[in-house]
Motif scaffolding. Structure first.
Motif, PDB file in Angstrom:
ATOM      1  N   ILE A 126       0.139 -21.404  19.917  1.00 63.46           N
ATOM      2  CA  ILE A 126      -0.690 -22.532  19.500  1.00 63.46           C
ATOM      3  C   ILE A 126       0.031 -23.341  18.435  1.00 63.46           C
ATOM      4  N   ALA A 127       0.183 -24.646  18.688  1.00 65.41           N
ATOM      5  CA  ALA A 127       0.852 -25.522  17.721  1.00 65.41           C
ATOM      6  C   ALA A 127      -0.165 -26.494  17.139  1.00 65.41           C
ATOM      7  N   HIS A 128      -0.069 -26.737  15.841  1.00 64.56           N
ATOM      8  CA  HIS A 128      -0.957 -27.663  15.135  1.00 64.56           C
ATOM      9  C   HIS A 128      -0.103 -28.716  14.441  1.00 64.56           C
ATOM     10  N   ALA A 129      -0.459 -29.985  14.600  1.00 64.65           N
ATOM     11  CA  ALA A 129       0.321 -31.071  13.998  1.00 64.65           C
ATOM     12  C   ALA A 129      -0.623 -32.227  13.690  1.00 64.65           C
ATOM     13  N   PRO A 130      -0.150 -33.202  12.915  1.00 64.44           N
ATOM     14  CA  PRO A 130      -1.039 -34.327  12.576  1.00 64.44           C
ATOM     15  C   PRO A 130      -1.456 -35.145  13.797  1.00 64.44           C
ATOM     16  N   THR A 131      -0.591 -35.243  14.823  1.00 61.52           N
ATOM     17  CA  THR A 131      -0.928 -36.042  16.001  1.00 61.52           C
ATOM     18  C   THR A 131      -0.723 -35.218  17.267  1.00 61.52           C
ATOM     19  N   ARG A 132      -1.300 -35.711  18.378  1.00 65.14           N
ATOM     20  CA  ARG A 132      -1.158 -35.004  19.654  1.00 65.14           C
ATOM     21  C   ARG A 132       0.307 -34.964  20.084  1.00 65.14           C
ATOM     22  N   GLY A 133       1.003 -36.086  19.915  1.00 68.24           N
ATOM     23  CA  GLY A 133       2.412 -36.152  20.319  1.00 68.24           C
ATOM     24  C   GLY A 133       3.249 -35.132  19.565  1.00 68.24           C
ATOM     25  N   ALA A 134       2.998 -35.009  18.266  1.00 65.69           N
ATOM     26  CA  ALA A 134       3.765 -34.058  17.454  1.00 65.69           C
ATOM     27  C   ALA A 134       3.404 -32.621  17.839  1.00 65.69           C
ATOM     28  N   ALA A 135       2.137 -32.386  18.205  1.00 64.11           N
ATOM     29  CA  ALA A 135       1.719 -31.035  18.609  1.00 64.11           C
ATOM     30  C   ALA A 135       2.385 -30.650  19.936  1.00 64.11           C
ATOM     31  N   ILE A 136       2.462 -31.606  20.865  1.00 63.39           N
ATOM     32  CA  ILE A 136       3.126 -31.336  22.149  1.00 63.39           C
ATOM     33  C   ILE A 136       4.594 -30.987  21.901  1.00 63.39           C
ATOM     34  N   ALA A 137       5.247 -31.792  21.049  1.00 65.28           N
ATOM     35  CA  ALA A 137       6.670 -31.563  20.761  1.00 65.28           C
ATOM     36  C   ALA A 137       6.884 -30.197  20.106  1.00 65.28           C
ATOM     37  N   ALA A 138       6.008 -29.842  19.163  1.00 65.47           N
ATOM     38  CA  ALA A 138       6.154 -28.558  18.463  1.00 65.47           C
ATOM     39  C   ALA A 138       5.929 -27.389  19.418  1.00 65.47           C
ATOM     40  N   LEU A 139       4.965 -27.546  20.321  1.00 66.59           N
ATOM     41  CA  LEU A 139       4.683 -26.470  21.278  1.00 66.59           C
ATOM     42  C   LEU A 139       5.857 -26.305  22.246  1.00 66.59           C
ATOM     43  N   ALA A 140       6.375 -27.439  22.737  1.00 68.32           N
ATOM     44  CA  ALA A 140       7.494 -27.388  23.684  1.00 68.32           C
ATOM     45  C   ALA A 140       8.707 -26.724  23.033  1.00 68.32           C
ATOM     46  N   GLN A 141       8.952 -27.061  21.783  1.00 61.12           N
ATOM     47  CA  GLN A 141      10.089 -26.489  21.065  1.00 61.12           C
ATOM     48  C   GLN A 141       9.911 -24.977  20.875  1.00 61.12           C
ATOM     49  N   ALA A 142       8.688 -24.579  20.525  1.00 59.52           N
ATOM     50  CA  ALA A 142       8.407 -23.153  20.316  1.00 59.52           C
ATOM     51  C   ALA A 142       8.580 -22.375  21.624  1.00 59.52           C
ATOM     52  N   LEU A 143       8.062 -22.939  22.715  1.00 63.29           N
ATOM     53  CA  LEU A 143       8.136 -22.234  23.997  1.00 63.29           C
ATOM     54  C   LEU A 143       9.579 -22.136  24.488  1.00 63.29           C
ATOM     55  N   ASP A 144      10.387 -23.115  24.087  1.00 63.59           N
ATOM     56  CA  ASP A 144      11.786 -23.131  24.462  1.00 63.59           C
ATOM     57  C   ASP A 144      12.515 -21.919  23.884  1.00 63.59           C
ATOM     58  N   SER A 145      12.034 -21.430  22.738  1.00 68.20           N
ATOM     59  CA  SER A 145      12.714 -20.296  22.092  1.00 68.20           C
ATOM     60  C   SER A 145      12.067 -18.953  22.472  1.00 68.20           C
ATOM     61  N   PHE A 146      11.067 -18.989  23.340  1.00 67.06           N
ATOM     62  CA  PHE A 146      10.356 -17.767  23.763  1.00 67.06           C
ATOM     63  C   PHE A 146      11.220 -17.067  24.824  1.00 67.06           C
ATOM     64  N   GLU A 147      11.715 -15.885  24.506  1.00 71.25           N
ATOM     65  CA  GLU A 147      12.585 -15.170  25.450  1.00 71.25           C
ATOM     66  C   GLU A 147      11.844 -14.018  26.104  1.00 71.25           C
ATOM     67  N   VAL A 148      11.770 -14.051  27.425  1.00 70.81           N
ATOM     68  CA  VAL A 148      11.176 -12.953  28.189  1.00 70.81           C
ATOM     69  C   VAL A 148      12.129 -12.595  29.322  1.00 70.81           C
ATOM     70  N   GLN A 149      12.479 -11.311  29.414  1.00 69.70           N
ATOM     71  CA  GLN A 149      13.292 -10.837  30.540  1.00 69.70           C
ATOM     72  C   GLN A 149      12.671  -9.587  31.126  1.00 69.70           C
ATOM     73  N   GLY A 150      12.772  -9.468  32.445  1.00 66.15           N
ATOM     74  CA  GLY A 150      12.231  -8.286  33.130  1.00 66.15           C
ATOM     75  C   GLY A 150      11.106  -8.661  34.076  1.00 66.15           C
ATOM     76  N   ILE A 151      10.401  -9.747  33.764  1.00 66.76           N
ATOM     77  CA  ILE A 151       9.340 -10.242  34.638  1.00 66.76           C
ATOM     78  C   ILE A 151       9.440 -11.762  34.700  1.00 66.76           C
ATOM     79  N   ARG A 152       8.723 -12.359  35.659  1.00 67.38           N
ATOM     80  CA  ARG A 152       8.680 -13.820  35.708  1.00 67.38           C
ATOM     81  C   ARG A 152       7.497 -14.296  34.858  1.00 67.38           C
ATOM     82  N   THR A 153       7.640 -15.468  34.258  1.00 65.55           N
ATOM     83  CA  THR A 153       6.543 -16.033  33.479  1.00 65.55           C
ATOM     84  C   THR A 153       6.319 -17.480  33.898  1.00 65.55           C
TER      85      THR A 153
END
Lengths: 447, 73
Positions: free
Chosen positions: A391-418
């Protein structure tokens, strides 16, 4: 306040409730199946009890075993989380009969909202906006077309005994209607041994907008505004946000106030969510009411600054809403949640398996991560596919989308599909970025 | 011609077996329903044919790509 609370759930929500209990200075008791013995929420609780083999019916749905643990550990209340037994009125009554407080609304509300047609009737009677509909249709074609004409095309033919969207067919004109009624009756009689069907106004490109409600045991109900949860696959939410994009604030506040008034009239007495469809014409219509904490409660917590889980525990303990919530509740900025599922990102098929690598993004004041898993655990086919909520929280919707996308980009999962790749495609899509969301968007965007 | 092997697309459990050996199936007709992560996933016949064997039982655990049934060649 309670002394000790049994958390009758697993995974991310068990971890969330344990955290709220610690904040309130209440002892927490976790339960776990054989599949969850090494889960993080088990270690985070003050006490933990094994409740049985991995299949849910032998563990998290095993009412006798849960009540036995409740007695054994001396808990004075039980929190059901969401899913499993959270909307089982009979279980709530058994918890009460065992001398514990069930942290949620009274069993009669769980029951009243659990039967969907009865819930619609009750809400309609109290003035909740509803999609226009017919009664059960007779066999005379003239009567069928007259009913549709009264509602206005397009209409949806629905089996009266149905569920899960089975036998639901849309019709845009009289010819299509008569064919759809015949087909829906055939499907319904095969699937539900009942050929009765009725009509409802079809809401085209609907948005799913829901209102967060909280009542106390002293007759007060308040709302914490709305969430938009239009991005869904297989009728399950994937991305949720608050506030709803593009919904004029006075319109959101008016609908929230209307729902609050109805629940206050009814005497609703704990947490709940009024789910509605919002049509392209700006009209709301009641979908259903969930009598429990929602998976997506965190987006409301981030924009309002209110701890919903602690609040529902406090009102269950008898505190008045005035003491639990601030006098004024405001929406501050924008929050978006993504549900990371163990599933194929294209076909949405389940993908259980071992978490060889599991590195969620780092948490901060504006980024929350909730999970019941850690690296080395195995995701079993026995439970729902939710791996984590980010969950990302930011002053605007655009900034929240960007923060969430950036966070998910660093989410590493191996062994299963996500579904991480699917979420990223969704967040990057023009329609989503423009706030042009509707419940069919996920299916349109999946490739 | 060799029998056609029908494989599971997912890891999960066998919930319901809908067809028995010797029964005819049409293309895209469900042979059985698997359950995984609270979803029911049908296993469809890839073509018209007659079921030669069902290689799992209700309640069994199946792995992705495991053969769960065969159609007569």
């Amino acid at each position: 306040m309670f002394h000790k609370v049994l958390v009758a759930n697993r995974g991310a929500v068990a971890a969330r409730v344990v955290r709220a209990l610690r904040l309130l200075g209440v002892r927490s008791v976790a339960v776990y199946s054989e599949a969850d013995a090494t889960a993080s929420y088990v270690a985070e609780a003050d006490e933990a009890y094994a409740i049985g083999p991995a299949p849910a019916r032998d563990s998290y749905l095993n009412q006798d075993r849960l009540l036995e643990v409740a007695r054994q550990c001396g808990a004075d209340a039980l929190h059901p989380g969401y899913g499993f037994l959270s909307e089982n009125a009979n279980f709530a009554r058994r918890v009460q009969a065992a001398g514990l407080v069930f942290i949620g609304p009274s069993p009669r509300w769980i029951e009243a909202m659990g039967e969907k047609t009865a819930a619609r009737a009750l809400m309609a009677q109290h003035g909740m906006p509803m999609a226009a509909g017919s009664g059960l249709l007779g066999t005379d074609p003239a009567e069928v077309t007259a009913a549709a004409a009264r509602i206005g095309y397009p209409v949806l033919v629905k089996p009266a005994a149905g569920g899960g969207g089975i036998g639901m067919l849309a019709a845009a004109d009289e010819t299509a209607l008569l064919a759809a009624v015949e087909r829906s009756r055939a499907i319904s009689s095969r699937s539900f041994s009942d050929a009765q069907v009725y009509l409802e106004k079809l809401v085209e490109r609907p948005r799913h907008v829901e209102f967060q409600m909280l009542g106390d045991r002293h007759g007060q109900v308040r709302h914490l505004f709305e969430r938009d949860c239009s991005v869904q696959r297989r009728h399950q939410k994937v991305i949720e946000e608050a506030p709803a994009p593009g919904l004029p604030r006075p319109r959101a506040a008016a609908m929230a106030a209307e729902a609050t008034g109805i629940l206050a009239q009814l005497g609703y007495d704990n947490i709940g969510t009024v789910e509605m469809l919002l049509g392209a014409d700006g009209q709301f219509s009641f979908l259903e009411m969930n009598t429990r904490l929602q998976v997506e409660h965190a987006v409301t917590e981030m924009v309002t600054g209110i701890d919903l889980v602690a609040s529902m525990i406090r009102v269950a303990a008898g505190e008045a809403l005035d003491a639990v919530l601030p006098a004024e509740i405001a929406v501050n900025g924008h929050a978006i949640e993504a549900r990371v599922y163990a599933e194929d990102p294209v076909r949405f098929l389940p993908s259980p398996g071992p978490l060889h690598r599991f590195r969620p993004p780092a948490e901060s004041a504006t980024l929350r991560v909730e999970t019941g898993y850690r690296e080395g655990m195995t995701v079993t086919p026995h439970y729902d596919p939710l791996l984590a909520k980010v969950i990302a929280h930011a002053p605007t919707r655009g900034a929240a989308i960007a923060a969430l996308a950036q966070a998910l980009d660093s989410f590493e999962v191996q062994g299963i599909r996500t579904n991480l790749a699917f979420i990223q495609r969704m967040l990057a899509s023009d329609a989503f970025r423009a706030g042009d969301v509707h419940t069919g968007l996920a299916t349109e965007t999946k490739n | 011609m060799a029998d056609t092997r029908i494989k599971s697309e997912i890891s999960g459990n066998v919930w319901k077996i809908l067809k028995a050996p010797g029964e005819a199936v049409a293309e895209e007709e469900p042979v059985m329903i698997l359950e995984s992560m609270k979803m029911e996933i049908p296993v469809m016949a890839p073509r018209d044919g007659v079921v030669a064997s069902i290689t799992v039982a209700e309640g069994d655990t199946v792995a992705e790509d495991q053969v769960v049934a065969t159609l007569k060649g």
